[in-house]
Enzyme design. Structure first.
Site, PDB file in Angstrom:
ATOM      1  N   ARG A   1      29.638  86.802 -32.008  1.00  0.00           N
ATOM      2  CA  ARG A   1      29.171  86.235 -33.278  1.00  0.00           C
ATOM      3  C   ARG A   1      27.668  85.973 -33.239  1.00  0.00           C
ATOM      4  NH1 ARG A   1      31.945  80.999 -34.376  1.00  0.00           N
ATOM      5  NH2 ARG A   1      31.798  80.888 -32.129  1.00  0.00           N
TER       6      ARG A   1
ATOM      7  N   ASN B   1      35.274  84.200 -35.846  1.00  0.00           N
ATOM      8  CA  ASN B   1      36.396  84.544 -34.984  1.00  0.00           C
ATOM      9  C   ASN B   1      37.696  84.305 -35.734  1.00  0.00           C
ATOM     10  OD1 ASN B   1      34.785  85.174 -32.773  1.00  0.00           O
ATOM     11  ND2 ASN B   1      34.984  83.163 -31.842  1.00  0.00           N
TER      12      ASN B   1
END
Length: 91
Positions: free
Chosen positions: A20, A38
């Site tokens: 990320r 996520n």
């Protein structure tokens, strides 16, 4: 050049490897707007929009991800522009 939007999922060993954070860095470098997060199933979900060349560059980067990641699948689909501003990491 036209602005486009993509939404999709990155699968493989993509959590716990900074995926990320690296995606956010790449998106900001490319001046893209959107978000990354996520998912409980171990995938990463991403939505990003901007100039077509930049969107395509991030899409290509997502196929391999950061060094510690092992991407085994990438599903991206075009979406209508969402009008988001900035790029954020969602939890």
């Amino acid at each position: 050049m036209a602005r486009i939007c993509m939404h999709g999922y990155v699968r493989g060993h993509v959590q716990g490897v900074g995926f990320r954070q690296h995606t956010e860095e790449q998106a900001e470098r490319l001046n893209l707007d959107g978000w990354v997060r996520n998912l409980p199933d171990g995938a990463v979900e991403v939505l990003f929009e901007g100039e077509e060349d930049a969107v395509n560059e991030l899409a290509a980067w997502l196929e391999k991800g950061p060094e510690r990641a092992k991407v085994t699948g990438l599903e991206l689909e075009p979406q209508a522009l969402q009008g988001v501003t900035g790029f954020v990491m969602r939890r």
